[in-house]
Design an enzyme around this catalytic site. Structure first.
Site, PDB file in Angstrom:
ATOM      1  N   TRP A 130       0.858  -1.192   0.000  1.00 49.62           N
ATOM      2  CA  TRP A 130       0.000   0.000   0.000  1.00 49.62           C
ATOM      3  C   TRP A 130       0.893   1.240   0.000  1.00 49.62           C
ATOM      4  CZ3 TRP A 130      -2.052   2.670   4.861  1.00 49.62           C
ATOM      5  CH2 TRP A 130      -3.016   3.624   4.537  1.00 49.62           C
ATOM      6  N   ASP A 211      -1.848  -6.268   8.751  1.00 50.62           N
ATOM      7  CA  ASP A 211      -2.744  -5.215   8.258  1.00 50.62           C
ATOM      8  C   ASP A 211      -3.974  -5.916   7.678  1.00 50.62           C
ATOM      9  OD1 ASP A 211      -4.013  -3.088   7.125  1.00 50.62           O
ATOM     10  OD2 ASP A 211      -2.243  -2.260   6.148  1.00 50.62           O
ATOM     11  N   LYS A 246     -14.101  -0.583   4.524  1.00 53.04           N
ATOM     12  CA  LYS A 246     -14.545  -1.284   3.320  1.00 53.04           C
ATOM     13  C   LYS A 246     -15.702  -2.219   3.629  1.00 53.04           C
ATOM     14  CE  LYS A 246     -10.457   0.332   2.282  1.00 53.04           C
ATOM     15  NZ  LYS A 246      -9.975   1.299   1.353  1.00 53.04           N
TER      16      LYS A 246
HETATM   17  C1  LMR Z   1      -6.615   2.640  -0.795  1.00 47.47           C
HETATM   18  O1  LMR Z   1      -5.620   1.908  -0.736  1.00 47.47           O
HETATM   19  O2  LMR Z   1      -6.995   3.165  -1.856  1.00 47.47           O
HETATM   20  C2  LMR Z   1      -7.430   2.874   0.441  1.00 47.47           C
HETATM   21  O3  LMR Z   1      -6.940   2.132   1.499  1.00 47.47           O
HETATM   22  C3  LMR Z   1      -7.630   4.299   0.750  1.00 47.47           C
HETATM   23  C4  LMR Z   1      -6.369   4.975   1.218  1.00 47.47           C
HETATM   24  O4  LMR Z   1      -6.427   5.568   2.292  1.00 47.47           O
HETATM   25  O5  LMR Z   1      -5.344   4.926   0.537  1.00 47.47           O
END
Ligand code: LMR
Length: 398
Positions: A130, A211, A246
């Site tokens: 992420w 996570d 989500k």
């Molecule tokens: C994402 O990965 O798009 C979501 O988890 C929203 C974010 O805060 O980045």
């Protein structure tokens, strides 16, 4: 003072939604931020949430502060949902949960706790991960390093490389693992692989931080926590950062949790005192409304049943979009094999599109995806699919 500042770069995910909002094109499509859309392109308020809000409206008597660790009923329900009510760590009272502002808040509280209270120096993240992980962990003072995850085709896990890089990590470091619906790749380990990962992490004496932002979005509530239970069978100390953004569609309410599993009840309670003082120095105590909704739903069998079926409908629609996406690309005459999309889990697909192709999708077709090539499949609908696939074909042929 401020005149000396140069602009900071936009956020790689949320910055795209800001640009999307300014795009005047009537055909624009936002597949960047991980937000679920229904078939009409709306992010729904779930019926179970509306029902819980109605109850809260009728019964709530005050808007006083919550405790530093949040709503008590919420903190009881969360680990039961994450791990399963009968799990031994709950029977042995070895968990503590604090309510946090979203999953990101949980990650930051966890990182502050590790860095300030346990003197953990490094956090290992998957490559890729992420886009905000590095940001959050570094802000807490952790050094961020990465371990191998995806193979060179970008469509599956490179398990030997993953194990090899885990085997290089120094003892005492922390490692961030995605419980399910890996963000951004949608590629999850099998149960057997989870077991092996857990063994290496234990042998290397690493601290797992799990996570868990997508429970129930991949295969199901219980199925998506199977990897976590494999880890719990091997690890007596572990952190879980979870979110209801989500699976309850409660994005803007910022409802998350940090759950800490410790060796004993006493160790868990002692750790809680440190987590609480970390929180107090940060945002004092969390907001109430979203957690009250979740606690209300999870305390009521009928509302819980309603939530589970609304969640299943979201999950089924995402999987249907995966199928339709692969099918429509074939129908458009795209030669590249995109069938891997149907084997990935969760909201995201790692498309393999290059940064230049991603830019062209945006500049020529007003389709917004993350620079890494990550597509939010949950933002696709039957009616925007044709435009998306035609645009992908065009950028692949450039
Ligand atoms: C994402 O990965 O798009 C979501 O988890 C929203 C974010 O805060 O980045």
């Amino acid at each position: 003072m401020f005149k000396s500042l140069q602009p900071a770069p936009p956020d790689p995910i949320l910055g795209l939604t800001e640009s999307f909002k300014k795009d005047p094109s009537p055909d624009k499509i936002n597949l960047s931020t991980g937000v679920y859309k229904d078939e009409r392109g709306n992010t729904p308020v779930l019926n179970c949430v509306k029902a819980a809000e109605q109850r809260l409206f009728e019964t709530e008597e005050e808007k006083g502060y919550l405790g530093i660790d949040g709503l008590t009923e919420y903190a009881q329900s969360v680990p039961e949902l994450l791990i399963g009510r009968d799990h031994e760590v709950l029977q042995q009272n070895r968990t503590v949960t604090v309510q946090t502002p979203g999953g990101t808040g949980a990650l930051r509280v966890a990182a502050d706790f590790l860095s300030q209270r346990l003197s953990v120096r490094r956090m290992w993240i998957s490559q890729p991960t992420w886009a905000n992980h590095t940001n959050v962990f570094q802000a807490a003072g952790l050094q961020v390093e990465s371990y191998a995850y995806m193979d060179s085709t970008g469509t599956s896990l490179d398990f030997p490389a993953l194990l090899e890089s885990l085997n290089q990590i120094p003892a005492g470091d922390a490692i961030c693992l995605h419980a399910a619906c890996h963000n951004p790749t949608g590629i999850d380990p099998t149960l057997e692989q989870w077991r092996e990962i857990g063994e290496v992490v234990r042998n290397r004496e690493l601290l797992p931080l799990v996570d868990f932002a997508y429970q129930g979005i991949g295969r199901g509530l219980v199925e998506d926590s199977a990897g976590l239970r494999e880890l719990l069978a091997l690890h007596r100390n572990l952190l879980i950062c979870s979110s209801f953004s989500k699976n309850f569609s409660l994005y803007g309410e910022r409802v998350g949790a940090l759950t800490l599993v410790a060796d004993s009840e006493v160790a868990a309670q002692t750790a809680l005192t440190h987590v609480k003082s970390t929180i107090r120095a940060n945002y004092s105590n969390p907001p109430k409304h979203g957690a009250a909704i979740v606690a209300c739903v999870l305390a009521d069998a009928e509302l819980t049943g309603q939530w589970e079926s609304e969640l299943a409908a979201m999950r089924d629609r995402i999987n249907e979009m995966r199928r339709l996406f692969a099918e429509t690309l074939i129908a458009e005459g795209v030669e590249r094999d995109f069938s891997f999309v149907t084997r990935q889990q969760g909201m995201f697909s790692f498309s393999g599109l290059t940064p230049i192709q991603v830019d062209e999708l945006r500049s020529k077709h007003s389709i917004y995806i993350v620079g890494s090539g990550r597509i939010n499949v949950a933002g696709m609908t039957a009616s925007n699919m044709g435009h998306i696939c035609a645009a992908i074909k065009a950028v692949l042929n450039e």
